[in-house]
Motif scaffolding. Structure first.
Motif, short mmCIF file in Angstrom:
data_model
loop_
_atom_site.label_atom_id
_atom_site.label_comp_id
_atom_site.label_asym_id
_atom_site.label_seq_id
_atom_site.Cartn_x
_atom_site.Cartn_y
_atom_site.Cartn_z
N ARG A 7 0.77 -1.31 0.05
CA ARG A 7 0.07 -0.26 -0.09
C ARG A 7 1.09 1.07 0.02
O ARG A 7 2.05 1.20 0.69
CB ARG A 7 -0.92 -0.04 1.27
N GLN A 10 -1.32 7.56 1.61
CA GLN A 10 -2.09 8.47 0.92
C GLN A 10 -1.47 9.81 0.95
O GLN A 10 -1.65 10.28 -0.17
CB GLN A 10 -3.59 8.71 1.77
N ARG A 57 0.85 9.56 -9.71
CA ARG A 57 0.45 8.52 -10.82
C ARG A 57 0.09 7.15 -10.28
O ARG A 57 -0.54 6.37 -10.89
CB ARG A 57 1.33 8.56 -11.95
N ARG A 59 -0.74 6.13 -7.60
CA ARG A 59 -1.84 5.93 -6.57
C ARG A 59 -3.10 5.90 -7.39
O ARG A 59 -4.02 5.13 -7.27
CB ARG A 59 -1.80 7.03 -5.52
N THR A 60 -3.03 6.91 -8.58
CA THR A 60 -4.36 6.82 -9.25
C THR A 60 -4.33 5.69 -10.45
O THR A 60 -5.36 5.28 -10.58
CB THR A 60 -4.25 7.95 -10.00
N ALA A 61 -3.03 5.03 -10.57
CA ALA A 61 -3.40 4.09 -11.47
C ALA A 61 -3.86 2.55 -10.66
O ALA A 61 -4.53 1.80 -11.37
CB ALA A 61 -1.74 3.61 -11.91
N ARG A 62 -3.74 2.73 -9.52
CA ARG A 62 -4.15 1.68 -8.64
C ARG A 62 -5.52 1.76 -8.24
O ARG A 62 -6.17 0.90 -7.57
CB ARG A 62 -3.40 1.31 -7.36
N GLY A 63 -6.26 2.90 -8.60
CA GLY A 63 -7.58 3.44 -8.28
C GLY A 63 -7.83 3.90 -6.97
O GLY A 63 -8.93 3.90 -6.36
N ALA A 64 -6.88 4.42 -6.49
CA ALA A 64 -7.04 5.11 -4.94
C ALA A 64 -7.62 4.20 -4.04
O ALA A 64 -8.78 4.71 -3.47
CB ALA A 64 -7.56 6.43 -5.28
N GLU A 65 -7.04 3.04 -3.75
CA GLU A 65 -7.38 2.20 -2.80
C GLU A 65 -7.78 2.65 -1.65
O GLU A 65 -7.36 3.31 -0.76
CB GLU A 65 -6.22 1.18 -2.69
#
Length: 65
Positions: A7, A10, A57, A59-65
């Protein structure tokens, strides 16, 4: 079994952005005072801006878990 995903905190991109802004401010002050030490601050600002962009990038590629 799937491999455990790592993870990303954030605020990591935010922290890198804050450090980048502070490094740019330090570079401006340093150059205004006539010091060539500002070059180090510019290099640090470049590094931290790349870090901020990378973590944002990622974080956004993982869909903002």
């Amino acid at each position: 079994m799937s491999a455990p995903t790592r993870r990303i905190p954030q605020g990591l991109a935010l922290y890198a952005t804050v450090i980048c802004v502070l490094a740019v401010a330090a570079a401006v002050v340093s150059f205004a005072n006539g010091s060539w030490l500002g070059i180090v601050w510019v290099l640090l600002a470049g590094l931290t801006s790349n870090m901020a962009w990378y973590y944002h990038r990622r974080r956004t590629a993982r869909g903002a878990e």
